[in-house]
Design a protein around this motif. Structure first.
Motif, short mmCIF file in Angstrom:
data_model
loop_
_atom_site.label_atom_id
_atom_site.label_comp_id
_atom_site.label_asym_id
_atom_site.label_seq_id
_atom_site.Cartn_x
_atom_site.Cartn_y
_atom_site.Cartn_z
N ARG A 183 0.83 -1.21 0.00
CA ARG A 183 0.00 0.00 0.00
C ARG A 183 0.86 1.26 0.00
O ARG A 183 0.59 2.22 -0.73
CB ARG A 183 -0.93 0.01 1.22
N ASP A 184 1.90 1.25 0.84
CA ASP A 184 2.77 2.42 0.93
C ASP A 184 3.54 2.66 -0.36
O ASP A 184 3.76 3.80 -0.78
CB ASP A 184 3.73 2.26 2.11
N LEU A 185 3.98 1.59 -0.99
CA LEU A 185 4.69 1.72 -2.27
C LEU A 185 3.78 2.31 -3.34
O LEU A 185 4.20 3.17 -4.13
CB LEU A 185 5.22 0.36 -2.72
N LEU A 186 2.53 1.85 -3.39
CA LEU A 186 1.60 2.41 -4.35
C LEU A 186 1.36 3.90 -4.07
O LEU A 186 1.34 4.72 -5.00
CB LEU A 186 0.27 1.66 -4.31
N GLU A 187 1.22 4.25 -2.81
CA GLU A 187 1.02 5.66 -2.45
C GLU A 187 2.20 6.50 -2.93
O GLU A 187 2.02 7.57 -3.54
CB GLU A 187 0.87 5.80 -0.94
N TYR A 188 3.41 6.01 -2.68
CA TYR A 188 4.60 6.76 -3.10
C TYR A 188 4.64 6.89 -4.62
O TYR A 188 4.91 7.98 -5.16
CB TYR A 188 5.87 6.06 -2.61
N ALA A 189 4.38 5.79 -5.32
CA ALA A 189 4.47 5.81 -6.78
C ALA A 189 3.44 6.75 -7.39
O ALA A 189 3.77 7.58 -8.27
CB ALA A 189 4.30 4.40 -7.33
N PHE A 190 2.19 6.67 -6.95
CA PHE A 190 1.16 7.54 -7.52
C PHE A 190 1.43 9.00 -7.22
O PHE A 190 1.05 9.89 -8.00
CB PHE A 190 -0.21 7.12 -7.01
N ASP A 191 2.10 9.26 -6.12
CA ASP A 191 2.41 10.64 -5.73
C ASP A 191 3.65 11.18 -6.44
O ASP A 191 3.70 12.36 -6.80
CB ASP A 191 2.61 10.70 -4.21
N HIS A 192 4.66 10.32 -6.67
CA HIS A 192 5.95 10.81 -7.17
C HIS A 192 6.28 10.41 -8.61
O HIS A 192 7.14 11.04 -9.22
CB HIS A 192 7.07 10.30 -6.25
N TYR A 193 5.63 9.39 -9.14
CA TYR A 193 5.91 8.99 -10.53
C TYR A 193 5.00 9.79 -11.46
O TYR A 193 3.88 10.16 -11.11
CB TYR A 193 5.65 7.50 -10.73
N GLU A 194 5.48 10.02 -12.68
CA GLU A 194 4.68 10.74 -13.66
C GLU A 194 3.72 9.81 -14.40
O GLU A 194 2.87 10.25 -15.17
CB GLU A 194 5.59 11.46 -14.66
N GLY A 195 3.86 8.53 -14.19
CA GLY A 195 3.04 7.52 -14.86
C GLY A 195 3.84 6.23 -14.90
O GLY A 195 4.81 6.07 -14.18
N GLY A 196 3.42 5.32 -15.76
CA GLY A 196 4.17 4.09 -15.90
C GLY A 196 4.08 3.17 -14.70
O GLY A 196 5.00 2.38 -14.46
N ILE A 197 3.01 3.24 -13.95
CA ILE A 197 2.82 2.39 -12.78
C ILE A 197 2.01 1.17 -13.19
O ILE A 197 0.93 1.30 -13.80
CB ILE A 197 2.09 3.13 -11.66
N ALA A 198 2.50 -0.01 -12.88
CA ALA A 198 1.77 -1.24 -13.12
C ALA A 198 1.47 -1.91 -11.78
O ALA A 198 2.37 -2.14 -10.98
CB ALA A 198 2.57 -2.19 -14.01
N VAL A 199 0.21 -2.20 -11.55
CA VAL A 199 -0.23 -2.84 -10.31
C VAL A 199 -0.38 -4.33 -10.61
O VAL A 199 -1.37 -4.76 -11.20
CB VAL A 199 -1.55 -2.23 -9.81
N GLY A 200 0.62 -5.10 -10.21
CA GLY A 200 0.61 -6.54 -10.46
C GLY A 200 0.03 -7.26 -9.27
O GLY A 200 0.76 -7.65 -8.35
N SER A 201 -1.27 -7.45 -9.26
CA SER A 201 -1.92 -8.04 -8.10
C SER A 201 -3.28 -8.61 -8.48
O SER A 201 -3.96 -8.07 -9.36
CB SER A 201 -2.10 -7.00 -6.99
#
Length: 278
Positions: A183-201
């Protein structure tokens, strides 16, 4: 031929059967990550053979106009023989893929391969300005730092809970703690990444977490799931979100199938039904 007990999770033994499966997925608005099964080679011949097949697969995907990309394993490309072998084979595949506009995922294997995989990904991603993706595992204690390191690297990052069983000195072993890390990693990524996030779950709670973060931050993301696992849910999610299915193929299916069966009771029940009905 893949036996009926395994063909729910493996798309046949050839590129043709895999791409036919991809075609069916695309018709239901699901995209595909195609993987030739194979790992931990201690001889150069299968490394070169698999690398050559990946390059041909890139040609096939580009020529077919299917919504698909490829995924490779470091040990499949010779990491056990040396980091230089892995880098060389990976570079040839990524170069060929870039020429054809085909994306390349680099799977993350056990924790002993993390540094070599991260370094290769960052080099390839910066060289090509993207076009490459990497997997980070929430159960590893180091992953928060790795996520920060990759925040400004072009390409994509897939976040997973972690499928291996690393020792406690390098990994969290409590399920609740791993969930919180995810959960914390997703929070960080959505807040700090410009995109390119893949949720493998396949965890509904984590997918709900990702969609809520998307609503909050507006960051682009995609959902990734495995062939044979919660497929109806994949089709439902694809009506609203970008969904990719991991599609393995090839005659080295046994170890992959075993992992899928051991992961979830539902998969084990399916395998038993297949045996009893055959």
């Amino acid at each position: 031929m893949i036996p009926p007990i395994a063909n729910r999770f493996v798309a046949g033994d050839s590129p043709a059967t895999a791409l036919e499966h991809v075609r069916g997925l695309n018709e239901r608005d699901v995209k595909a990550i195609v993987n030739l099964l194979g790992e931990h080679y201690d001889d150069r011949e299968p490394v070169e053979s698999d690398a050559a097949e990946y390059r041909r697969l890139v040609d096939d995907i580009a020529g077919s106009r299917l919504e698909a990309c490829i995924s490779v394993k470091p040990s499949q490309l010779g990491l056990d023989l040396g980091e230089d072998v892995f880098r060389s084979e990976l570079a040839d595949i990524v170069d060929a893929a870039a020429d054809h506009g085909v994306f390349v995922w680099i799977d993350m294997e056990d924790h002993t391969t993390t540094d070599a995989t991260l370094d290769a990904f960052e080099e390839m991603a910066r060289e090509h300005g993207g076009g490459v993706g990497l997997c980070l595992q929430a159960n590893l204690r180091r992953t928060r730092a790795d996520a920060k390191r990759l925040a400004d690297v072009p390409g994509k990052v897939r976040f997973v809970k972690g499928a291996y069983d690393p020792p406690a000195d390098v990994a969290y072993t409590d399920g609740a703690r791993i969930d919180q890390e995810y959960r914390d990693l997703l929070e960080y990524a959505f807040d700090h990444y410009e995109g390119g996030i893949a949720v493998g779950s396949h965890d509904p709670a984590m997918i709900e977490r990702a969609t809520a973060l998307h609503e909050r931050y507006g960051t682009d993301f995609e959902i990734q799931m495995l062939m044979g696992v919660r497929e109806e849910t994949q089709y439902e999610l694809a009506e609203e979100y970008e969904v990719w299915q991991y599609v393995p193929y090839g005659d080295r299916w046994m170890s992959y199938f075993y992992r899928r069966v051991m992961e979830r009771r539902e998969n084990l029940r399916f395998a038993l039904r297949a045996v009893l009905s055959s």
